[in-house]
Design an enzyme around this catalytic site. Structure first.
Site, PDB file in Angstrom:
ATOM      1  N   TYR A   1      21.425 -37.639   0.755  1.00  0.00           N
ATOM      2  CA  TYR A   1      20.986 -37.866   2.124  1.00  0.00           C
ATOM      3  C   TYR A   1      21.612 -36.939   3.158  1.00  0.00           C
ATOM      4  O   TYR A   1      22.837 -36.782   3.194  1.00  0.00           O
ATOM      5  CB  TYR A   1      21.261 -39.321   2.541  1.00  0.00           C
TER       6      TYR A   1
ATOM      7  N   SER B   1      16.500 -43.656   9.891  1.00  0.00           N
ATOM      8  CA  SER B   1      15.378 -42.899   9.319  1.00  0.00           C
ATOM      9  C   SER B   1      15.154 -41.651  10.169  1.00  0.00           C
ATOM     10  O   SER B   1      15.416 -41.660  11.374  1.00  0.00           O
ATOM     11  CB  SER B   1      14.122 -43.760   9.258  1.00  0.00           C
ATOM     12  N   ARG B   2      14.677 -40.586   9.533  1.00  0.00           N
ATOM     13  CA  ARG B   2      14.619 -39.285  10.222  1.00  0.00           C
ATOM     14  C   ARG B   2      13.374 -38.499   9.873  1.00  0.00           C
ATOM     15  O   ARG B   2      12.696 -38.796   8.894  1.00  0.00           O
ATOM     16  CB  ARG B   2      15.864 -38.466   9.855  1.00  0.00           C
TER      17      ARG B   2
ATOM     18  N   ASP C   1      21.460 -29.834  17.599  1.00  0.00           N
ATOM     19  CA  ASP C   1      22.572 -30.483  16.884  1.00  0.00           C
ATOM     20  C   ASP C   1      23.825 -29.618  16.767  1.00  0.00           C
ATOM     21  O   ASP C   1      24.922 -30.145  16.774  1.00  0.00           O
ATOM     22  CB  ASP C   1      22.096 -30.892  15.478  1.00  0.00           C
TER      23      ASP C   1
ATOM     24  N   CYS D   1      23.254 -40.242  19.564  1.00  0.00           N
ATOM     25  CA  CYS D   1      23.515 -40.579  20.969  1.00  0.00           C
ATOM     26  C   CYS D   1      22.674 -39.750  21.931  1.00  0.00           C
ATOM     27  O   CYS D   1      22.981 -39.662  23.114  1.00  0.00           O
ATOM     28  CB  CYS D   1      24.993 -40.426  21.286  1.00  0.00           C
TER      29      CYS D   1
ATOM     30  N   ASN E   1      16.305 -38.171  32.437  1.00  0.00           N
ATOM     31  CA  ASN E   1      17.639 -37.551  32.407  1.00  0.00           C
ATOM     32  C   ASN E   1      17.652 -36.192  33.100  1.00  0.00           C
ATOM     33  O   ASN E   1      18.707 -35.679  33.460  1.00  0.00           O
ATOM     34  CB  ASN E   1      18.132 -37.414  30.963  1.00  0.00           C
TER      35      ASN E   1
ATOM     36  N   LYS F   1      26.110 -29.975   8.310  1.00  0.00           N
ATOM     37  CA  LYS F   1      27.428 -30.424   8.774  1.00  0.00           C
ATOM     38  C   LYS F   1      28.571 -29.766   7.991  1.00  0.00           C
ATOM     39  O   LYS F   1      29.605 -29.421   8.564  1.00  0.00           O
ATOM     40  CB  LYS F   1      27.540 -31.939   8.657  1.00  0.00           C
TER      41      LYS F   1
ATOM     42  N   LYS G   1      21.155 -36.246  21.586  1.00  0.00           N
ATOM     43  CA  LYS G   1      21.064 -34.780  21.691  1.00  0.00           C
ATOM     44  C   LYS G   1      19.624 -34.299  21.522  1.00  0.00           C
ATOM     45  O   LYS G   1      19.106 -33.547  22.346  1.00  0.00           O
ATOM     46  CB  LYS G   1      21.969 -34.096  20.647  1.00  0.00           C
ATOM     47  N   THR G   2      18.987 -34.719  20.421  1.00  0.00           N
ATOM     48  CA  THR G   2      17.624 -34.262  20.148  1.00  0.00           C
ATOM     49  C   THR G   2      16.710 -34.592  21.320  1.00  0.00           C
ATOM     50  O   THR G   2      15.918 -33.765  21.770  1.00  0.00           O
ATOM     51  CB  THR G   2      17.095 -34.931  18.866  1.00  0.00           C
ATOM     52  N   ASN G   3      16.844 -35.818  21.818  1.00  0.00           N
ATOM     53  CA  ASN G   3      15.948 -36.245  22.894  1.00  0.00           C
ATOM     54  C   ASN G   3      16.204 -35.524  24.202  1.00  0.00           C
ATOM     55  O   ASN G   3      15.265 -35.264  24.957  1.00  0.00           O
ATOM     56  CB  ASN G   3      16.027 -37.762  23.071  1.00  0.00           C
TER      57      ASN G   3
ATOM     58  N   SER H   1      26.835 -38.624  16.964  1.00  0.00           N
ATOM     59  CA  SER H   1      25.630 -38.815  16.172  1.00  0.00           C
ATOM     60  C   SER H   1      24.782 -39.956  16.722  1.00  0.00           C
ATOM     61  O   SER H   1      25.296 -41.026  17.047  1.00  0.00           O
ATOM     62  CB  SER H   1      26.015 -39.112  14.720  1.00  0.00           C
TER      63      SER H   1
ATOM     64  N   HIS I   1      29.270 -29.540  17.725  1.00  0.00           N
ATOM     65  CA  HIS I   1      28.198 -30.523  17.516  1.00  0.00           C
ATOM     66  C   HIS I   1      27.442 -30.676  18.842  1.00  0.00           C
ATOM     67  O   HIS I   1      27.585 -31.680  19.533  1.00  0.00           O
ATOM     68  CB  HIS I   1      28.839 -31.846  17.074  1.00  0.00           C
TER      69      HIS I   1
ATOM     70  N   ARG J   1      25.307 -40.493   6.575  1.00  0.00           N
ATOM     71  CA  ARG J   1      26.536 -39.773   6.236  1.00  0.00           C
ATOM     72  C   ARG J   1      27.617 -40.766   5.864  1.00  0.00           C
ATOM     73  O   ARG J   1      27.721 -41.847   6.436  1.00  0.00           O
ATOM     74  CB  ARG J   1      27.044 -38.980   7.439  1.00  0.00           C
TER      75      ARG J   1
END
Ligand code: GTP
Ligand code: SPV
Ligand code: MN
Length: 599
Positions: A195, A363-364, A273, A248, A491, A204, A250-252, A246, A224, A67
């Site tokens: 991208y 990379s994603r 997200d 940090c 966590n 977003k 969230k997904t995990n 971003s 977010h 971004r």
């Protein structure tokens, strides 16, 4: 008579001059043609059909990998409505500038019309949108990330109530890259990037920047945030939403395999997200995930850190800017202890061990939500799931403890508003620089941040049963620069304490910054952890916090008159608690003048 959407498409086509216009219906047949087109354009290749069926690797332009906050603007009619944290250009000027860049930009190319719905189609919170784009890669991603197809087409043809997004790759030059938002018109213009958040306009641009503006007008929240459900041994599920900046975690967190599964604690994924929330008929805040897929950070993802993600991305997945093995499989740093031989880097060049990573740090993977093994059976509930806790967090190698709880709603808003984190590769610019990122919305709040804080404060008095508020930090480091906390599936131990606090059971100690777990309150069995390490993880240093407090004061000054009085009051109270702690004699329990508190 053509409809509103048709008129807008004609107008965009007159400007950009595409050779063809293709309405995307979401069908499998059309999908195959778009994937074919993507392969033809030569920046995408098919991965090993046996081990990664229906998977693709896309390589974006090397200067278009994240971004771009510099290029992102809020073009509200009044400059003051964009506020001090957004770039602003007057709408007319923005349109003039971008009209020049869009003129003829699609000559000889196809303009795809992508109708989509954010949220379960029949949810009262769902919204429609249409993105016009000349990128087949964008279409392939949008098909995963949003709900496109017949329902969306019917909705945008029958009503003018949808968000419009016009996107062109342009020449991909960072100098001619602009992402412009016209919140009053529910309109987005983006040019010069293919991208992620710059180009998948539903994400977003629509679901956060435009939606946050609408949410303030209409009394709801667009955040977010991930959404997860924590199941306890009795089978009861409690939902929590967490805002981390971003890249940090969230997904995990949302997709973790719980380290306490044997004790009956597991995590269900609702979203990773974005959360749209409103007050439900039951007086609780109800959250939906407006997206249909996950656009997650690849590096660091492995069987040891996140087996659910690994299982999800074995099929029907688009990888972007990952490395490529000789077996035509994707690879990234952290996937395996040793890189495989014969690796190609994210730009397709033969890679050898050294300074540069094989996969780009941003990379994603793009994967359908339904492929995640722990996807919640309620992830598409029209009314959303009831939220019992908000968790704020960021990357702080120093200062902030593993977890603490706000004293009340306004203090929670203060904690969110003053959230800070070290910058990551998710946005172009410096890495590892600590900056304030209120509610993890710094790059995504589509209006004046001071008004946004007020909106949050007001909500607290409108929700009969507001969520409790917490702050976490998985990223505190020791003197050698190593993470102190193992993170990922571990966590859940912190989530368990949060759950116990929600239920009025967990015990906590009062410190100047909020409530911390009392000694023994965190479940640590099975972890090879010393009491001393835990001390460091939970340490609150009044001197360091006094410095932080001063920094917050300077940050607050940037909002001038539009900073709510309630936050100034909270700030004053924190200052007093810190001053008191610094002068008080130390208790045996600790650093920071902790006193036990039972409630
Ligand atoms: P965006 O998609 O950019 O909004 O990011 P996100 O907040 O979803 O972050 P994500 O979960 O993708 O994590 C980003 C990076 O942090 C990845 O490299 C992860 O491996 C790493 N990470 C996530 N959780 C943890 C954790 O608990 N501990 C540590 N040390 N690293 C983590
Ligand atoms: C983020 O940067 O917060 C992301 C990735 O989730 S992108 O969609 O590129 O914005
Ligand atoms: Mn994000």
């Amino acid at each position: 008579m053509s409809t509103f959407v048709e008129q807008w498409i004609e107008e965009a086509a007159r400007l950009t001059q595409p050779a063809h216009i293709v309405w995307c219906d979401g069908s499998e047949e059309q999908e195959q043609r778009i994937l074919w087109q993507m392969l033809e354009e030569r920046h995408t290749l098919r991965l090993n059909e046996r081990t990664y069926p229906n998977c693709y690797l896309h390589r974006s332009s090397p200067t278009d990998v994240a971004r771009s906050e510099k290029a992102t603007h809020i073009c509200s009619r009044s400059e003051s409505d964009a506020g001090p944290t957004n770039h602003w250009i007057a709408p007319a000027e923005a349109k003039e500038k971008l009209t020049a860049l869009f003129r003829g930009a699609m000559e000889g190319r196809t303009m795809y019309v992508v109708p989509y719905i954010m949220g379960p189609p029949d949810s009262p919170l769902a919204q429609a949108g249409v993105e016009l784009t000349d990128s087949s890669y964008v279409v392939a991603n949008m098909r995963v990330m949003a709900r496109m197809g017949r329902v969306a087409t019917e909705r945008v043809k029958s009503s003018g109530d949808f968000v419009r997004g016009l996107h062109s790759l342009g020449d991909l030059s960072p100098d001619r890259r602009f992402i412009m938002h016209f919140p009053e018109e529910r309109l987005i213009w983006s040019v010069g990037s293919g991208y992620g958040g710059n180009a998948l306009l539903a994400k977003k641009c629509h679901a956060l920047r435009i939606a946050s503006w609408m949410a303030r007008e209409q009394g709801w929240l667009a955040e977010h945030m991930l959404i997860l459900g924590l199941e306890d041994p009795s089978g009861r599920v409690t939902y929590m939403a967490a805002a981390f900046p971003s890249s940090c975690g969230k997904t995990n967190l949302a997709m973790m395999v719980s380290a306490l599964e044997a004790q009956g604690y597991r995590v269900w994924t609702v979203g990773d997200d974005i959360a749209w929330m409103r007050i439900g008929a039951d007086g609780r805040l109800r959250a939906i995930n407006p997206e249909a897929g996950f656009f997650g950070v690849a590096p660091g993802t492995s069987l040891s850190t996140n087996p659910h993600v690994v299982a999800a991305i074995q099929r029907n997945t688009i990888f972007t800017n990952c490395g490529l093995t000789a077996a035509r499989e994707p690879w990234w740093e952290g996937m395996s202890p040793e890189p495989p031989a014969g690796l190609f880097d994210w730009q397709g060049r033969p890679w050898s061990p050294g300074q540069v990573p094989a996969a780009h740090p941003n990379s994603r993977y793009t994967v359908p939500a339904a492929q995640v093994p722990a996807i919640s059976p309620h992830w598409e509930d029209n009314e959303g799931v009831p939220i019992s806790a908000f968790i704020f967090g960021g990357r702080r190698s120093r200062l902030t403890p593993l977890v603490y709880e706000a004293l009340d709603w306004n203090h929670g808003v203060y904690i969110g508003a003053t959230l800070a984190s070290e910058t990551t590769a998710a946005a172009t610019g410096d890495l590892g620089v600590t900056r304030r990122d209120p509610m993890a919305m710094l790059p995504f709040c589509g209006y004046h941040m001071g008004d946004y804080f007020q909106h949050w404060l007001d909500l607290g008095s409108r929700v009969p049963r507001p969520p409790k508020v917490f702050h976490v930090n998985w990223f505190r480091k020791d003197a050698d620069g190593q993470f102190l906390w193992p993170g990922f599936g571990e966590n859940v131990r912190v989530l368990k304490w949060i759950l116990e606090r929600i239920e009025g059971k967990g015990s906590a100690l009062e410190t100047p910054i909020g409530l911390l777990p009392s000694p023994g309150a965190l479940t640590l069995d099975g972890l090879n952890f010393t009491g001393e390490q835990m001390e460091i993880l939970l340490h609150v240093d009044p001197n360091d916090w006094t410095e932080e407090h001063a920094g917050i004061g300077r940050f607050f000054e940037t909002f001038g008159e539009r900073l709510p009085q309630e936050l100034l009051d909270e700030h004053g109270q924190l200052g007093e608690r810190l001053a008191h702690a610094a002068s008080a004699p130390r208790h045996s329990v600790g650093k920071g003048g902790k006193t036990p508190r039972k409630d």
